[in-house]
Design a protein around this motif. Structure first.
Motif, PDB file in Angstrom:
ATOM      1  N   CYS A   1     -67.820 -16.997 -51.978  1.00  0.00           N
ATOM      2  CA  CYS A   1     -67.580 -15.743 -51.258  1.00  0.00           C
ATOM      3  C   CYS A   1     -67.156 -14.654 -52.239  1.00  0.00           C
ATOM      4  CB  CYS A   1     -66.464 -15.920 -50.232  1.00  0.00           C
ATOM      5  SG  CYS A   1     -66.821 -17.167 -48.997  1.00  0.00           S
ATOM      6  N   SER A  28     -59.517 -20.104 -55.708  1.00  0.00           N
ATOM      7  CA  SER A  28     -58.381 -20.712 -55.004  1.00  0.00           C
ATOM      8  C   SER A  28     -58.657 -22.140 -54.576  1.00  0.00           C
ATOM      9  CB  SER A  28     -58.054 -19.890 -53.761  1.00  0.00           C
ATOM     10  OG  SER A  28     -59.187 -19.885 -52.896  1.00  0.00           O
ATOM     11  N   GLY A  29     -59.916 -22.425 -54.284  1.00  0.00           N
ATOM     12  CA  GLY A  29     -60.248 -23.733 -53.722  1.00  0.00           C
ATOM     13  C   GLY A  29     -59.832 -23.846 -52.265  1.00  0.00           C
ATOM     14  N   VAL A  59     -55.099 -10.021 -56.823  1.00  0.00           N
ATOM     15  CA  VAL A  59     -56.126 -10.217 -55.784  1.00  0.00           C
ATOM     16  C   VAL A  59     -57.527 -10.066 -56.392  1.00  0.00           C
ATOM     17  CG1 VAL A  59     -57.123  -9.141 -53.724  1.00  0.00           C
ATOM     18  CG2 VAL A  59     -54.692  -9.678 -53.780  1.00  0.00           C
ATOM     19  N   ALA A  60     -57.683  -9.099 -57.278  1.00  0.00           N
ATOM     20  CA  ALA A  60     -58.993  -8.900 -57.912  1.00  0.00           C
ATOM     21  C   ALA A  60     -59.209  -9.981 -58.967  1.00  0.00           C
ATOM     22  CB  ALA A  60     -59.061  -7.522 -58.547  1.00  0.00           C
ATOM     23  N   SER A  61     -60.253 -10.739 -58.795  1.00  0.00           N
ATOM     24  CA  SER A  61     -60.512 -11.851 -59.717  1.00  0.00           C
ATOM     25  C   SER A  61     -61.096 -11.334 -61.034  1.00  0.00           C
ATOM     26  CB  SER A  61     -61.499 -12.812 -59.054  1.00  0.00           C
ATOM     27  OG  SER A  61     -61.672 -13.946 -59.864  1.00  0.00           O
ATOM     28  N   MET A 107     -65.871 -18.936 -64.206  1.00  0.00           N
ATOM     29  CA  MET A 107     -66.952 -19.453 -63.342  1.00  0.00           C
ATOM     30  C   MET A 107     -68.279 -19.295 -64.081  1.00  0.00           C
ATOM     31  SD  MET A 107     -65.898 -17.743 -59.688  1.00  0.00           S
ATOM     32  CE  MET A 107     -64.372 -18.211 -58.852  1.00  0.00           C
ATOM     33  N   GLU A 133     -62.706  -2.592 -54.570  1.00  0.00           N
ATOM     34  CA  GLU A 133     -61.574  -3.434 -54.205  1.00  0.00           C
ATOM     35  C   GLU A 133     -60.234  -2.825 -54.631  1.00  0.00           C
ATOM     36  OE1 GLU A 133     -62.110  -7.169 -56.272  1.00  0.00           O
ATOM     37  OE2 GLU A 133     -61.022  -8.220 -54.709  1.00  0.00           O
TER      38      GLU A 133
HETATM   39  C1  AGP Z   1     -62.384 -11.028 -55.970  1.00  0.00           C
HETATM   40  O1  AGP Z   1     -62.014  -9.948 -56.745  1.00  0.00           O
HETATM   41  C2  AGP Z   1     -62.045 -10.907 -54.552  1.00  0.00           C
HETATM   42  N1  AGP Z   1     -60.652 -10.762 -54.335  1.00  0.00           N
HETATM   43  C3  AGP Z   1     -62.696 -11.886 -53.592  1.00  0.00           C
HETATM   44  O2  AGP Z   1     -64.000 -11.439 -53.394  1.00  0.00           O
HETATM   45  C4  AGP Z   1     -62.709 -13.378 -53.957  1.00  0.00           C
HETATM   46  O3  AGP Z   1     -63.526 -13.588 -55.068  1.00  0.00           O
HETATM   47  C5  AGP Z   1     -63.193 -14.197 -52.747  1.00  0.00           C
HETATM   48  O4  AGP Z   1     -62.319 -14.003 -51.683  1.00  0.00           O
HETATM   49  C6  AGP Z   1     -63.354 -15.661 -53.047  1.00  0.00           C
HETATM   50  O5  AGP Z   1     -62.145 -16.249 -53.396  1.00  0.00           O
HETATM   51  P1  AGP Z   1     -62.102 -17.688 -54.038  1.00  0.00           P
HETATM   52  O6  AGP Z   1     -62.726 -17.581 -55.395  1.00  0.00           O
HETATM   53  O7  AGP Z   1     -60.644 -18.030 -54.102  1.00  0.00           O
HETATM   54  O8  AGP Z   1     -62.879 -18.600 -53.156  1.00  0.00           O
END
Ligand code: AGP
Length: 584
Positions: free
Chosen positions: A279, A328-329, A377-379, A386, A466
């Motif tokens: 996602c 997060s898993g 929050v922003a990955s 990944m 975001e």
């Molecule tokens: C990433 O910047 C976001 N916060 C969001 O799109 C995130 O990547 C997504 O909710 C999936 O999260 P996950 O990797 O923990 O499954």
């Protein structure tokens, strides 16, 4: 759990067999001020809420309490039959204090307790009538020696201390106190006392959950001199990528070792397709990864948003390797997709950062990302790891097929060089910040990419919207003239990704098309392009062409970060977003 993103918070503690509840619809900082005088309490539950049912108000904040003020509940997840349960309660004369689905749990459990049931049994009984997902903790003010927790679809982890116990939805909340933890499985209930705990299923069968030791310490979760976690995590990427590569590259044979997949060469050769499911940014990382896998291994590969996949009743291919990718898993849609695939007998591997998380456990095999805790929050670093993991998978699948040893060694060297190359991009942050400053008053932006640059553009647009709240839209360069070009004018900057590959000429003509319509252009490239080609040119070093997209994503993070900073945004906790989306 403040870091995950929330809009209200609350706490309930027991004192003299009575509950004291404090709530705030602002920040945890305000709640802290409201808890003055509660220091003597020895048992309590607290919660940060991300609104699903009902607005972010004090009344809707958790903990929710039954009418007698005896039972307090915190709940993550969504109760799908909440409307029905709320109506039933109202019919019975219960006055509901909030608009939430969660509140019904407090009333249902209280009703069972009033009939003389032990708290654990009361929770069990109440959960039988509940549909949906939950991670709950329940406190009975009359029995303050225990807390009861239950899990279905939303994580619960117990922290085992000495003479003290903890329950949380994420180990990051526990590591300051203990590294001995117990992860609950779906359908499990735990009763926790200061000196012990036991677990059982919702239908009363005892379970035996052995503790595991968390491989992280409290300092991994601290800011350590940075002003925010996103900055820290961007800068940690060279080491994070180094960890992902550690022990997984074989320079002599020009291949990768991903033992966690549990697949021998014959099984690897038998894979006819790769499908990556995730996602948000994890999906974009999957898209970037699928392109690398296809290029390196010549195995058809693609990525799809996990929820879309599971709701379209997909044809499950026995020769396909499905990969669930998640930092997060715990992302609900990704987890549900894994469950659906497993039910249909598919081969599913995880590409997960958090060890012990639900997706990692459900998959049983895969590649851990080793990015370390990602709090913002922003990955950023998890996204990069990944993509690096997918590059290794592409290399491995390629080397059991037609990728020659020489080509394999070239990719190994490219991967080994990545941490240093990433460090070089991160060092350019002041220059990238200066570019970001110039575009801070934009209301909309385009992110344009072609083939290798396309997933980079998508992730770039995602990062910008975001954290800066600037509307950003990603387009394939080839699609511009089929519609979006109509929007180009001097108020619409475009970030154009230009890898130094065989398509560079086409990308340069896209830039000309935008410029001809007065659109400002920011070029992100690893080619030797002149500085006056566009309004700004951000250069990254070269790696191996197949790996270029990994490196081209780093300036996207820095650009979005500095733009959001210039606008004074709450970078680590953007509005309306949560770090782990454990609801549907
Ligand atoms: C990433 O910047 C976001 N916060 C969001 O799109 C995130 O990547 C997504 O909710 C999936 O999260 P996950 O990797 O923990 O499954």
């Amino acid at each position: 759990m403040e870091y995950r993103g929330y809009d209200s918070a609350g706490i309930a503690v027991e004192r003299d067999r009575d509950l004291t509840v404090r709530k705030s619809a602002v920040r945890v900082g305000e709640l802290r001020a409201l808890t003055e005088g509660l220091e003597g309490a020895v048992v309590g539950i607290a919660h940060t809420r991300w609104a699903t049912h009902g607005a972010a108000t004090e009344a809707n904040a958790h903990p929710h309490v039954d009418e007698s003020g005896r039972i307090a509940v915190v709940h993550n997840g969504i109760l799908e039959n909440a409307e029905h349960l709320r109506a039933q309660l109202v019919e019975q004369g219960v006055v509901l204090a909030s608009e939430t689905d969660s509140e019904v749990l407090a009333h249902l459990i209280a009703a069972e307790v009033r009939q003389g049931r032990r708290l654990e049994d009361a929770v069990r009984e109440s959960l039988r009538g509940v549909e949906g997902t939950y991670g709950i903790v329940v406190l009975d003010a009359q029995r303050p020696d225990e807390l009861v927790a239950a899990r279905n679809g939303s994580p619960i982890v117990l922290g085992l201390g000495e003479g003290e116990m903890f329950i949380a939805s994420d180990v990051s909340a526990l590591v300051l106190h203990t590294r001995q933890v117990v992860y609950l499985e779906d359908g499990e209930v735990a009763t926790v006392r200061a000196g012990d705990y036991h677990t059982s299923t919702v239908d009363s069968r005892r379970t035996d959950r052995a503790p595991t030791t968390v491989d992280q310490s409290a300092t991994d979760f601290e800011l350590g001199g940075f002003s925010d976690y996103m900055d820290k995590e961007i800068q940690e990427q060279p080491e994070a990528v180094g960890r992902a590569l550690l022990g997984r590259l074989d320079a002599r044979l020009g291949t990768a070792r991903l033992d966690g997949l549990g697949l021998d060469p014959r099984e690897l050769r038998g894979i006819r397709r790769v499908k990556i499911l995730g996602c948000g940014s994890a999906y974009y990382a999957g898209q970037l990864g699928a392109a690398m896998i296809e290029e390196l291994a010549r195995v058809p590969a693609d990525a799809e948003p996990a929820a879309e996949f599971r709701y379209r009743n997909p044809v499950v291919d026995p020769d396909c390797l499905y990969i669930a990718v998640s930092q997060s898993g715990e992302t609900f849609d990704t987890l549900a997709t894994v469950e659906e695939l497993r039910r249909k007998g598919a081969r599913v591997a995880g590409a997960v950062n958090v060890v012990g998380s639900a997706i990692a456990r459900e998959c049983g095999s895969g590649v851990f990302l080793h990015a370390g805790p990602e709090i913002s929050v922003a990955s950023t670093k998890a996204f990069t790891n990944m993509t690096v993991s997918f590059a290794m998978l592409g290399l491995l699948l390629g080397r059991v097929r037609d990728l020659s040893a020489t080509q394999g060694k070239r990719i190994v060297e490219g991967l080994q060089a990545l941490p240093d190359r990433i460090a070089e991009v991160v060092e350019q942050r002041a220059a990238i910040a200066a570019v970001a400053d110039r575009f801070a008053d934009a209301e909309h932006m385009f992110y344009i990419g072609r083939v290798r640059g396309w997933p980079v553009a998508r992730e770039g647009a995602q990062k910008l919207k975001e954290i800066s709240y600037i509307h950003a839209e990603a387009y394939q360069a080839s699609e511009l003239k089929h519609g979006p070009l109509a929007l180009i004018d001097p108020s619409m900057p475009s970030v154009v990704v230009v890898p130094d590959d065989e398509l560079i000429g086409k990308n340069l003509s896209t830039i000309e098309q935008i410029k001809a319509r007065g659109g400002p252009v920011i070029v992100v490239t690893n080619a030797d392009l002149p500085c006056d080609l566009a309004d700004a040119v951000i250069r990254v070093p070269r790696v191996e062409p197949e790996l270029d997209p990994i490196l081209l994503t780093i300036p996207m993070q820095l650009f979005a970060y500095h733009l959001a900073r210039k606008l004074g945004r709450d970078i680590d906790k953007p509005r309306n977003l949560a770090k782990s989306v454990t609801v549907e």
